[in-house]
Structures are given as structure tokens and as C-alpha cells.
Design an enzyme around this catalytic site. Sequence first.
Site, PDB file in Angstrom:
ATOM      1  N   ASP A 177       0.863  -1.184   0.000  1.00 46.48           N
ATOM      2  CA  ASP A 177       0.000   0.000   0.000  1.00 46.48           C
ATOM      3  C   ASP A 177       0.902   1.237   0.000  1.00 46.48           C
ATOM      4  O   ASP A 177       2.120   1.130  -0.201  1.00 46.48           O
ATOM      5  CB  ASP A 177      -1.023  -0.049   1.154  1.00 46.48           C
ATOM      6  CG  ASP A 177      -0.384   0.193   2.522  1.00 46.48           C
ATOM      7  OD1 ASP A 177       0.859   0.307   2.604  1.00 46.48           O
ATOM      8  OD2 ASP A 177      -1.135   0.255   3.511  1.00 46.48           O
ATOM      9  N   HIS A 178       0.305   2.395   0.257  1.00 48.89           N
ATOM     10  CA  HIS A 178       1.094   3.639   0.235  1.00 48.89           C
ATOM     11  C   HIS A 178       2.243   3.606   1.245  1.00 48.89           C
ATOM     12  O   HIS A 178       3.332   4.083   0.975  1.00 48.89           O
ATOM     13  CB  HIS A 178       0.183   4.850   0.502  1.00 48.89           C
ATOM     14  CG  HIS A 178      -0.710   4.671   1.691  1.00 48.89           C
ATOM     15  ND1 HIS A 178      -1.816   3.847   1.656  1.00 48.89           N
ATOM     16  CD2 HIS A 178      -0.654   5.167   2.956  1.00 48.89           C
ATOM     17  CE1 HIS A 178      -2.414   3.869   2.843  1.00 48.89           C
ATOM     18  NE2 HIS A 178      -1.725   4.649   3.651  1.00 48.89           N
ATOM     19  N   CYS A 234       2.938  -3.305   4.121  1.00 48.31           N
ATOM     20  CA  CYS A 234       2.057  -2.203   4.519  1.00 48.31           C
ATOM     21  C   CYS A 234       2.645  -1.586   5.787  1.00 48.31           C
ATOM     22  O   CYS A 234       3.770  -1.917   6.161  1.00 48.31           O
ATOM     23  CB  CYS A 234       0.604  -2.660   4.684  1.00 48.31           C
ATOM     24  SG  CYS A 234       0.253  -3.738   6.088  1.00 48.31           S
ATOM     25  N   THR A 265       2.042  -1.829   9.097  1.00 47.75           N
ATOM     26  CA  THR A 265       2.348  -2.769  10.178  1.00 47.75           C
ATOM     27  C   THR A 265       2.668  -4.167   9.677  1.00 47.75           C
ATOM     28  O   THR A 265       3.137  -5.015  10.441  1.00 47.75           O
ATOM     29  CB  THR A 265       1.139  -2.923  11.119  1.00 47.75           C
ATOM     30  OG1 THR A 265       0.051  -3.447  10.339  1.00 47.75           O
ATOM     31  CG2 THR A 265       0.739  -1.611  11.751  1.00 47.75           C
ATOM     32  N   HIS A 299      10.891 -23.295   9.796  1.00 49.66           N
ATOM     33  CA  HIS A 299       9.853 -24.019  10.546  1.00 49.66           C
ATOM     34  C   HIS A 299       8.475 -23.971   9.875  1.00 49.66           C
ATOM     35  O   HIS A 299       7.706 -24.907  10.016  1.00 49.66           O
ATOM     36  CB  HIS A 299       9.709 -23.440  11.959  1.00 49.66           C
ATOM     37  CG  HIS A 299      10.867 -23.779  12.849  1.00 49.66           C
ATOM     38  ND1 HIS A 299      10.816 -23.656  14.220  1.00 49.66           N
ATOM     39  CD2 HIS A 299      12.121 -24.234  12.565  1.00 49.66           C
ATOM     40  CE1 HIS A 299      11.971 -24.024  14.756  1.00 49.66           C
ATOM     41  NE2 HIS A 299      12.795 -24.366  13.759  1.00 49.66           N
ATOM     42  N   ARG A 328       9.937 -33.018  11.055  1.00 47.06           N
ATOM     43  CA  ARG A 328       8.880 -32.628  12.004  1.00 47.06           C
ATOM     44  C   ARG A 328       8.238 -31.296  11.589  1.00 47.06           C
ATOM     45  O   ARG A 328       7.045 -31.103  11.763  1.00 47.06           O
ATOM     46  CB  ARG A 328       9.390 -32.593  13.445  1.00 47.06           C
ATOM     47  CG  ARG A 328      10.323 -31.459  13.800  1.00 47.06           C
ATOM     48  CD  ARG A 328      10.729 -31.523  15.269  1.00 47.06           C
ATOM     49  NE  ARG A 328      11.427 -30.326  15.707  1.00 47.06           N
ATOM     50  CZ  ARG A 328      12.695 -30.033  15.401  1.00 47.06           C
ATOM     51  NH1 ARG A 328      13.408 -30.847  14.654  1.00 47.06           N
ATOM     52  NH2 ARG A 328      13.255 -28.921  15.852  1.00 47.06           N
ATOM     53  N   HIS A 329       9.029 -30.427  11.000  1.00 45.94           N
ATOM     54  CA  HIS A 329       8.461 -29.142  10.550  1.00 45.94           C
ATOM     55  C   HIS A 329       7.563 -29.347   9.339  1.00 45.94           C
ATOM     56  O   HIS A 329       6.508 -28.731   9.225  1.00 45.94           O
ATOM     57  CB  HIS A 329       9.572 -28.145  10.240  1.00 45.94           C
ATOM     58  CG  HIS A 329      10.391 -27.801  11.442  1.00 45.94           C
ATOM     59  ND1 HIS A 329       9.824 -27.364  12.627  1.00 45.94           N
ATOM     60  CD2 HIS A 329      11.728 -27.868  11.670  1.00 45.94           C
ATOM     61  CE1 HIS A 329      10.771 -27.154  13.525  1.00 45.94           C
ATOM     62  NE2 HIS A 329      11.942 -27.456  12.968  1.00 45.94           N
TER      63      HIS A 329
HETATM   64  C1  RB5 Z   1      -2.336   2.509   6.457  1.00 47.55           C
HETATM   65  O1  RB5 Z   1      -2.362   3.695   7.181  1.00 47.55           O
HETATM   66  C2  RB5 Z   1      -2.156   1.322   7.382  1.00 47.55           C
HETATM   67  O2  RB5 Z   1      -3.337   1.075   8.057  1.00 47.55           O
HETATM   68  C3  RB5 Z   1      -1.728   0.113   6.600  1.00 47.55           C
HETATM   69  O3  RB5 Z   1      -0.524   0.387   5.953  1.00 47.55           O
HETATM   70  C4  RB5 Z   1      -1.455  -1.156   7.377  1.00 47.55           C
HETATM   71  O4  RB5 Z   1      -0.641  -0.927   8.472  1.00 47.55           O
HETATM   72  C5  RB5 Z   1      -2.621  -1.980   7.702  1.00 47.55           C
HETATM   73  O5  RB5 Z   1      -2.541  -3.047   8.311  1.00 47.55           O
END
Ligand code: RB5
Length: 141
Positions: free
Chosen positions: A8-9, A66, A68, A99, A133-134
Site C-alpha cells: 500500500d502507500h 504495509c 504494520t 519451521h 517434524r516441521h
Molecule cells: C495505512 O495507514 C495502514 O493502516 C496500513 O498500511 C497497514 O498498516 C494496515 O494493516
Amino acid sequence: MNILIANDHAGYSYKEKIKKYLQQKKINVIDIGCDSENSVDYPDFAHKLAQQFIKEEEESLGILICGTGNGVSMVANKYQKIRAALCWNKEVAILAKQHNDANVLSLPARYLDEKTVIEIVDIFIREKIEEERHKRRVSKI
Ligand code: RB5
């Protein structure tokens, strides 16, 4: 081997750096977008990557970026053939391959520096699943 990459951005800038790095290594990169830092909805691009990824050959890999890493990971893991792993350091990336045999890497762009991003990508394309095992555990997913 193809590497599909989408973002994403928040992930755009690292996407460009990762692409350049992989292309220098002569790896074929398929860029699914987005193509700027203008705000977009991460599910649109994660779904696009996943839908293309499930038609790819077994050894292909995906990279999703993205802010997070969580949003794109949640989308990708809705697809049966995908094992997306959110990796925020080298150790987690190594274990995601050894794993969990992760085939899609999710990166949290807002919480990583460039050096770590490239190190994680390098691990992701190099490491393989180890030991029976993995494999047994992954087959139970
Ligand atoms: C965008 O602001 C943010 O929500 C996105 O990049 C991401 O972290 C979503 O999980």
C-alpha cells in the site's frame, strides 16, 4: 522463480528498494502495485497479489508491505495455498522459512529500517524448510 510484490502507500518506498535489490540479483519480480505514496486500501493490493500467487508455480514467493504488515498478512492468509509470515527481524524471518515454510513475506514498513528490510528479504529467498517434524506440522496447517 518469480517474486510477486505488492504494497500500500506505506510500503511503496520499500517496495521500490526491494525491487531494485532483487533485480540486481537477476530475480524476476512481478510488481502488483500500488505505484505511489497516495493513499490506497491495502486489501485491494493484497488480494491482487494473492489471486495471482495461487496460479504461480510452487517455488514462487510473494512479498507484501504495509504499515504494520498485519493487514496484508490477514488478507493473504485467507488463501489456502498461502502461508504469509509477518517478519520484523532476521531471526523471525529465518524461522518463518525453516519451521513454517512461509511462501509470502509480510513486512511492517513503518517499523523497520532499510538495512533490516533487505536482510529479511535475503533470508526469505535463501532459507528453506528443515527437518521432517516441521514438514509434518506445516502439512497440518
Ligand atoms: C495505512 O495507514 C495502514 O493502516 C496500513 O498500511 C497497514 O498498516 C494496515 O494493516
